[in-house]
Design an enzyme around this catalytic site. Structure first.
Site, PDB file in Angstrom:
ATOM      1  CG  ASP A   1      -6.494  -4.389  10.462  1.00  0.00           C
ATOM      2  OD1 ASP A   1      -7.516  -4.131  11.127  1.00  0.00           O
ATOM      3  OD2 ASP A   1      -5.512  -3.638  10.426  1.00  0.00           O
TER       4      ASP A   1
ATOM      5  CG  HIS B   1      -6.814   5.631   9.101  1.00  0.00           C
ATOM      6  ND1 HIS B   1      -5.654   6.061   9.698  1.00  0.00           N
ATOM      7  CD2 HIS B   1      -6.495   4.454   8.483  1.00  0.00           C
ATOM      8  CE1 HIS B   1      -4.676   5.192   9.472  1.00  0.00           C
ATOM      9  NE2 HIS B   1      -5.165   4.211   8.742  1.00  0.00           N
TER      10      HIS B   1
ATOM     11  CD  GLU C   1      -2.899   1.782  11.527  1.00  0.00           C
ATOM     12  OE1 GLU C   1      -2.421   2.404  10.578  1.00  0.00           O
ATOM     13  OE2 GLU C   1      -3.568   0.737  11.388  1.00  0.00           O
TER      14      GLU C   1
ATOM     15  CD  GLU D   1      -7.132  -1.417  13.227  1.00  0.00           C
ATOM     16  OE1 GLU D   1      -7.856  -2.432  13.087  1.00  0.00           O
ATOM     17  OE2 GLU D   1      -6.148  -1.178  12.496  1.00  0.00           O
TER      18      GLU D   1
ATOM     19  CG  ASP E   1      -2.803  -2.641  12.706  1.00  0.00           C
ATOM     20  OD1 ASP E   1      -1.945  -3.534  12.799  1.00  0.00           O
ATOM     21  OD2 ASP E   1      -3.173  -2.148  11.626  1.00  0.00           O
TER      22      ASP E   1
ATOM     23  NE  ARG F   1       1.697   4.606  10.679  1.00  0.00           N
ATOM     24  CZ  ARG F   1       0.525   4.016  10.570  1.00  0.00           C
ATOM     25  NH1 ARG F   1       0.256   3.221   9.542  1.00  0.00           N
ATOM     26  NH2 ARG F   1      -0.393   4.194  11.485  1.00  0.00           N
TER      27      ARG F   1
ATOM     28  CD  GLN G   1       1.702   0.944   6.491  1.00  0.00           C
ATOM     29  OE1 GLN G   1       1.930   1.323   7.637  1.00  0.00           O
ATOM     30  NE2 GLN G   1       0.479   0.969   5.972  1.00  0.00           N
TER      31      GLN G   1
ATOM     32  CE  LYS H   1      -0.615  -1.716   9.060  1.00  0.00           C
ATOM     33  NZ  LYS H   1      -1.461  -0.731   9.772  1.00  0.00           N
TER      34      LYS H   1
ATOM     35  CB  THR I   1      -1.865  -7.126  16.673  1.00  0.00           C
ATOM     36  OG1 THR I   1      -1.178  -7.079  15.416  1.00  0.00           O
ATOM     37  CG2 THR I   1      -3.225  -6.450  16.552  1.00  0.00           C
TER      38      THR I   1
ATOM     39  CD  GLU J   1      -5.091   9.072  10.741  1.00  0.00           C
ATOM     40  OE1 GLU J   1      -6.264   9.435  10.558  1.00  0.00           O
ATOM     41  OE2 GLU J   1      -4.792   7.997  11.310  1.00  0.00           O
TER      42      GLU J   1
END
Lengths: 441, 441
Positions: free
Chosen positions: B136, B143, B209, B211, B243, B247, B250, B263, B267, B383
């Site tokens: 990744d 971002h 996420e 992507e 993804d 949080r 993380q 993560k 996926t 975000e």
């Protein structure tokens, strides 16, 4: 579980298995994947015994056992270790008993099995199984502290270390077995001048890392974490693992998402998987200092506290190009013991699956660098040379801060304990070749 | 390279491919792996055309072409997309031409191919190929800046960002295709109180996420980096990629080795690989602000500067359980464009292989989250809600700081440009199920 297969008095009709210093006595019986030296098709699964390998395809064809046993053998006969791994601990133990009984001195199966042996000198070994994912952990607290000091002098051991078995995903494609030769990696590094632009070229701080690798057995389905009891029984076995590292690439790239090109150019493992069962006599208590936080419930079990650690003596040896050309044997740089790891194998598996992540048969978990608590027990040159500041001097007068082209690094692991037969892992060697010029643009 | 297969006026005898809003007109021709809905054995490779899939096994049996072409088809007929990927760009382009000519309005092969179609409604799709490694990247600078601010307010964009296409290794085993449903992950998090011990339980800050994923084509051997020119030609095609990220896990685990359990629980990718050739009309210049450092030589080429970027419009939509039960369509949360990525696809491949790391056919590279430059263009809830501080309100009055159980996140990608036929990627949807209780100890 200790049983008659571990009896230190047990000997084999394969004479070389009875030599006191063989890594592969009848108490070991590790699995590997081999083919005749010089290539050719047809990888097969074999079991190391003394200086021989027992070809499981040929054993299968002897039809020595009943239908159930033959069915287990079927996968191995087809060269598929993963399918056997998926069967779990009972199948592993069953086969161990069958092979131990067949290979012991006085076995009635000796005549049938004699022609199933090949000298290890006549084979080449490959990766032992299909490796779907490779994860590298960081269970060596002495390594984490020493390296943390170099990267973050004010904050060597991060607050999560004693709570979380820290790990990250590694690269499968560049895994190789003992004998791997790889080119010194190119990469970006930042010159010491504060505002200088980074430069691209051969790594100047190439290093090894002394690790063990753990192979997953049956694994767990997605969304279903393993309990500590499942994890304890699940793992298939272990190998040595050299997590080659380019320290200058690592320092520049690793924030914020961790090591990447600093590691993924090559990783070398030893080709014989020493099973969980073979390691049973070398279990040890896993105790933390009372002042340390105790593991959360999902990472804790009485069995883990009583016997979660493994007493495996580890060594790093170096043979430079000059030593090789002069016929000088590899020189030992350090010795440590996996008993000192902060997290156990079962804790690695339980943590890895705790969020629901599925571990699959044949997945590989690195232990992280196993440095000992004492000065001189660093599992990497980074530690032995204090980040390259203090060169080490070899017996022939050569010095090293980091690896030079032509250097061969050899890892060794041995289990020895009073009342148990000594077993070993076989060699894990890798050699640094000069950097190749980058592509033309 | 633009050729007659890209002609916006080209139409197909498959009528649904000529609908203005189909993702799969004859100009697209993406590859996927399918089997009859409801399971059964026998995955096959197919090409999407309108609302149909062209079964390449059946096409092969028609023997429409010469021996060379049939040899290429052989791998695809056997369900092995990787072997076709390994053949590189020439084979990809050759097959594109054959299929475009066979599927176009007025083709003499219509009669032979009619019975090689199946409605997409009658199939299920799997991962399109064997994925050996998944990496990744982190190419979305908006971002990286926005998230950096939340994790490191004083130091949002690290000094290496504009020099190194930052990436890290991801987990292959938990990759799934659109329709994936996964349980909310459990994990360790640190309570806000400064000296409180961490706790283990369901993630409270589950996120997506946005992507793109890139599939590697022929790849490179270990120790032989790809030049930018090789990288530019090598990549096979793209999919959408979600993804999923926890949080809270993380934040507690990611130092010093990067994201791991935050993560690797799931996926999700879209099942149809849109080829590099299909994307050719949507190339765009890749220009950096003059005040930014220019890429080092091994990551730079005139072709990359002139046309290294891709104009792909990306969207995130959310459908809550309540919306689903009330028959309300998914609601769009944001829109961005892959043109704004700081690093190009070719730069990802060239960087990844620059240390000698071998990329293999079918390896998957995530682009990193593609947020746009404007407020409201965040590619994750982290975000859009400023780290969970500011809930977003949906049209039906529901609010979200992070994902709730039952939420379905849908990613979309579309390429539109004057003078080109619009193409799309098909859906990439995934649904959050409630956490499962952890294992008993």
């Amino acid at each position: 579980m200790i049983d008659h297969t571990h009896d230190p008095a047990l000997t084999s009709w394969v004479a070389s298995a009875n030599e006191p210093h063989t890594d592969f006595p009848i108490q070991n019986l590790p699995f590997g994947r081999f083919r005749p030296a010089g290539g050719g098709k047809g990888w097969r699964i074999g079991v190391a015994i003394g200086d021989q390998v027992l070809d499981l395809r040929l054993v299968m064809e002897e039809e020595l056992w009943g239908q159930g046993e033959q069915r287990v053998m079927q996968w191995l006969a087809e060269g598929e270790l993963n399918a056997f791994m998926a069967l779990g601990g009972d199948a592993r133990r069953k086969l161990r008993h069958l092979l131990s009984d067949a290979l012991r001195e006085g076995s009635r199966q000796e005549a049938a099995l004699r022609h199933c042996l090949r000298p290890q000198a006549d084979i080449e070994l490959g990766l032992p199984c299909h490796i779907g994912d490779y994860t590298d952990f960081y269970t060596g607290i002495h390594h984490a502290t020493a390296v943390g000091k170099l990267f973050r002098p004010d904050n060597p051991l991060l607050p999560n270390y004693k709570w979380v078995p820290i790990g990250y995903h590694g690269r499968v494609s560049s895994l190789g077995v003992s004998g791997q030769r790889f080119h010194r990696p190119l990469g970006q590094t930042q010159p010491p001048a504060p505002d200088a632009s980074p430069v691209f070229g051969p790594s100047q701080r190439l290093d090894y890392e002394l690790e063990l690798g753990v192979f997953v057995g049956a694994g767990n389905p997605l969304g279903r974490p393993m309990s500590m009891a499942q994890a304890e029984n699940d793992w298939f076995g272990m190998v040595l693992l050299n997590d080659w590292s380019a320290r200058d690439l690592q320092a520049w790239e690793y924030q914020p998402l961790g090591p990447f090109l600093a590691k993924n150019f090559a990783t070398t493992i030893s080709p014989w998987i020493v099973t969980q069962e073979a390691l049973a006599p070398f279990r040890a208590p896993h105790q933390r200092p009372a002042s340390d936080p105790q593991p959360l419930a999902h990472l804790d079990s009485p069995a883990n506290r009583e016997a979660g650690a493994l007493d495996i003596t580890l060594e790093v040896l170096l043979q430079t190009a000059r030593m090789r050309s002069e016929g000088v044997a590899p020189e030992r740089l350090m010795r440590s013991n996996f008993r000192d790891a902060y997290w156990t194998v079962a804790q690695m598996l339980a943590h890895h699956s705790s969020n629901g992540c599925n571990l699959q048969p044949g997945d590989l978990l690195g232990s992280g660098t196993q440095s000992g608590p004492e000065v001189g027990q660093g599992g990497s040159l980074l530690e032995l040379t204090q980040g390259g500041k203090q060169a080490i001097t070899l017996a022939n007068g050569e010095t090293r801060r980091f690896l030079e082209d032509g250097d061969t690094v050899l890892l060794r692991a041995v289990c020895e304990r009073p009342g148990a037969r000594r077993i070993g892992f076989g060699p894990c060697a890798g050699t640094v070749l000069p950097a190749v010029e980058g592509p033309r643009h």
